[in-house]
Design a protein around this motif. Structure first.
Motif, PDB file in Angstrom:
ATOM      1  N   PRO A 198      53.138  30.103  41.516  1.00 11.74           N
ATOM      2  CA  PRO A 198      52.890  31.403  41.013  1.00 11.74           C
ATOM      3  C   PRO A 198      52.335  32.262  42.241  1.00 11.74           C
ATOM      4  CG  PRO A 198      50.931  30.133  40.556  1.00 11.74           C
ATOM      5  CD  PRO A 198      52.000  29.253  41.210  1.00 11.74           C
ATOM      6  N   CYS A 199      52.644  33.365  42.214  1.00 10.97           N
ATOM      7  CA  CYS A 199      52.393  34.648  43.201  1.00 10.97           C
ATOM      8  C   CYS A 199      50.767  34.617  43.451  1.00 10.97           C
ATOM      9  CB  CYS A 199      52.917  35.882  42.875  1.00 10.97           C
ATOM     10  SG  CYS A 199      52.354  37.149  44.065  1.00 10.97           S
ATOM     11  N   PRO A 200      50.322  34.169  44.615  1.00 12.76           N
ATOM     12  CA  PRO A 200      48.892  34.336  44.810  1.00 12.76           C
ATOM     13  C   PRO A 200      48.135  35.509  45.134  1.00 12.76           C
ATOM     14  CG  PRO A 200      49.896  33.373  46.767  1.00 12.76           C
ATOM     15  CD  PRO A 200      51.084  33.486  45.607  1.00 12.76           C
ATOM     16  N   ILE A 201      48.922  36.589  45.366  1.00 16.59           N
ATOM     17  CA  ILE A 201      48.477  37.756  45.547  1.00 16.59           C
ATOM     18  C   ILE A 201      47.856  38.331  44.224  1.00 16.59           C
ATOM     19  CG2 ILE A 201      49.438  40.195  45.906  1.00 16.59           C
ATOM     20  CD1 ILE A 201      51.525  38.903  47.660  1.00 16.59           C
ATOM     21  N   LEU A 202      48.313  38.130  43.084  1.00 18.22           N
ATOM     22  CA  LEU A 202      47.893  38.635  41.866  1.00 18.22           C
ATOM     23  C   LEU A 202      46.053  38.203  41.780  1.00 18.22           C
ATOM     24  CD1 LEU A 202      50.705  37.913  39.565  1.00 18.22           C
ATOM     25  CD2 LEU A 202      50.052  40.024  40.573  1.00 18.22           C
ATOM     26  N   ASP A 203      45.884  37.205  42.418  1.00 19.55           N
ATOM     27  CA  ASP A 203      44.535  37.017  42.198  1.00 19.55           C
ATOM     28  C   ASP A 203      43.448  38.202  42.755  1.00 19.55           C
ATOM     29  OD1 ASP A 203      45.116  34.419  41.309  1.00 19.55           O
ATOM     30  OD2 ASP A 203      44.664  33.515  43.272  1.00 19.55           O
ATOM     31  N   SER A 204      44.013  39.009  43.425  1.00 21.08           N
ATOM     32  CA  SER A 204      43.142  39.958  44.010  1.00 21.08           C
ATOM     33  C   SER A 204      43.597  41.327  44.307  1.00 21.08           C
ATOM     34  CB  SER A 204      42.411  39.431  45.360  1.00 21.08           C
ATOM     35  OG  SER A 204      43.519  39.134  46.399  1.00 21.08           O
ATOM     36  N   ALA A 205      44.822  41.425  43.946  1.00 21.68           N
ATOM     37  CA  ALA A 205      45.818  42.521  44.111  1.00 21.68           C
ATOM     38  C   ALA A 205      46.946  42.743  43.200  1.00 21.68           C
ATOM     39  CB  ALA A 205      46.068  42.894  45.577  1.00 21.68           C
ATOM     40  N   GLY A 206      47.634  43.671  43.199  1.00 22.22           N
ATOM     41  CA  GLY A 206      48.907  43.922  42.407  1.00 22.22           C
ATOM     42  C   GLY A 206      48.284  44.031  40.710  1.00 22.22           C
ATOM     43  N   GLY A 207      47.298  44.895  40.751  1.00 23.57           N
ATOM     44  CA  GLY A 207      46.738  45.191  39.297  1.00 23.57           C
ATOM     45  C   GLY A 207      45.793  46.446  39.160  1.00 23.57           C
ATOM     46  N   ILE A 208      45.128  46.743  37.954  1.00 26.10           N
ATOM     47  CA  ILE A 208      44.254  47.521  37.946  1.00 26.10           C
ATOM     48  C   ILE A 208      42.815  46.769  37.866  1.00 26.10           C
ATOM     49  CG2 ILE A 208      43.387  49.419  36.709  1.00 26.10           C
ATOM     50  CD1 ILE A 208      45.710  50.303  38.158  1.00 26.10           C
TER      51      ILE A 208
END
Length: 436
Positions: A198-208
């Motif tokens: 999975p995309c590890p960026i989504l843990d701390s970015a890529g969202g609100i």
């Protein structure tokens, strides 16, 4: 903190109190409603508007003017992307009531984009932090040199690092933390580089992320991820009718460059859609695994994750409330709650399109402000161009051809619409003069 309805009447959130620029703020006094001294420019500041509307240039040469807000007394705060003369925030004031700023002050020694006003505080963001300035009874900043730090330590890895934000009526603060990647490849924007799954960026970015507006020095652990799967949100506003957050996302790039066997240059220039999303808590818009194809009207699997440009996603990802053509750069969102404009605009959404950079060999697109009618908190019709002519040229082969690029939106106390430009730092004011 007052409820959202009361705040909207005072300042319409970050859009009603001041104008915000990426790395600095500008505050300019607005002309009160009904002032007979206010006159629009003969050429409407170079803008093309619907019948019955006019515009004037409030100020120019302000630097990279990003988001903005307008005070209840008409003063305008503009956030600059870059610090100039030690000021990331500039205050513009109109002392003679002609609608044009004739006084300028500033503060805030940090760059950034976001700004928001309520009756008690001015909030502004850098690329890592959100600050809060207490206001006096006249809406003036009490101590510009000593803001509270509301949120700190947000990710800044250069790509998609702006932190636009908004606040709801319950005192919750919502901030974009953009993904520092195009499509979550091991080597960003590199042909043949595999995607991370999975995309590890989504843990701390890529969202609100959601925080408290009344908190101090909050970090990730003090907030929570409100929505995910969002590559980079620039427009963000709370819709009072739906009691829900809406955002505009910048879609991914490089479809042809990375997968020429699947996408020709025309498809790469127009896909994927730039999207307006309604975000309820827990929403997942699908980045980087999918994107929305506005031509096929479906969510398709991204090529990095096994898609071929046609394969439809079977996951439960969020579809846009409105899908625009690709690569137009929706940089701000404003729900109009004023009484100046005709009824069709009431509670509708304005979107400022900053303009594309990556549509070659096609012409670039965007560089305008669009309008979407809303009813009962949901889109009720097709989007349309509201304000055009910012670019100043008929055909735009490259972004540098544009003389102005819309970035921020704000609503004045009389219902005027303010628009910022981050090329020459021009602030426009659109008013309704009657007729149509």
């Amino acid at each position: 903190m007052k409820n959202q309805t009361e705040k909207t009447n005072i300042v319409n959130g970050r859009s009603n109190w001041c104008l915000a620029l990426l790395s600095g703020l500008v505050l300019a006094s607005c002309n009160p409603a009904g002032d007979s001294k206010l006159a629009t420019d003969a050429d409407n500041g170079g803008l093309t508007l619907p019948e019955g509307f006019g515009a004037l240039v409030v100020a120019d040469s302000l630097g990279a003017a990003r988001h903005l807000a307008v005070n209840a007394n008409g003063d305008i705060f503009v956030k600059r992307r870059n610090i100039e003369d030690g000021r990331g925030i500039v205050m513009l004031s109109d002392t003679d009531g002609d609608g044009r700023a004739d006084k300028q002050t500033g503060f805030g020694d940090y760059n950034g984009t976001g700004i928001f006003l309520d009756s008690n505080y001015l909030y502004a963001s850098s690329n890592t932090d959100i600050f809060r300035y207490a206001l006096d009874e006249n809406g003036h900043v009490i101590d510009p040199n000593a803001p509270d730090t509301v949120v700190t330590g947000l990710i800044d890895r250069r790509a998609h690092n702006s932190k636009p934000f908004t606040i709801d009526g319950a005192g919750n603060l919502y901030v974009n933390i953009g993904a520092y990647s195009n499509a979550c490849q091991v080597q960003d924007r590199t042909k043949g580089s595999p995607a991370m799954q999975p995309c590890p960026i989504l843990d701390s970015a890529g969202g609100i992320w959601q925080f408290r507006a009344d908190g101090i020095r909050q970090t990730y652990g003090d907030g929570e991820r409100y929505a995910t799967g969002l590559r980079n949100v620039m427009g963000i506003d709370w819709n009072n009718q739906a009691n829900t957050l809406f955002v505009t996302q910048h879609g991914r790039d490089n479809l042809h460059d990375l997968f020429p066997e699947l996408y020709d240059t025309k498809a790469s220039a127009t896909l994927p859609a730039e999207a307006l999303f309604r975000l309820d808590k827990g929403a997942n818009a699908g980045w980087p695994y999918t994107y929305y194809d506005q031509e096929q009207k479906k969510i398709v699997v991204a090529p990095e994750y096994g898609g071929d440009g046609k394969k439809e996603s079977t996951e439960d990802y969020l579809a846009p409330a409105v899908a625009f053509p690709g690569h137009m750069g929706p940089n701000d969102l404003l729900f109009y709650t004023g009484n100046m404009f005709p009824e069709k605009y009431k509670n509708g959404a304005f979107v400022a399109f900053h303009g594309s950079w990556n549509r070659a060999p096609e012409e670039q697109a965007g560089y305008m402000v669009a309008f979407i009618p809303f009813k009962d908190g949901a889109p009720s019709g097709e989007w349309e161009v509201f304000a055009d002519g910012f670019a100043g040229v008929e055909k735009i082969a490259a972004p540098d051809d544009a003389k102005h690029r819309p970035c921020g939106l704000a609503q004045g106390p009389d219902g005027s619409l303010y628009i910022s430009d981050d090329v020459n730092g021009t602030i426009y004011r659109v008013i309704y003069e009657g007729g149509a």
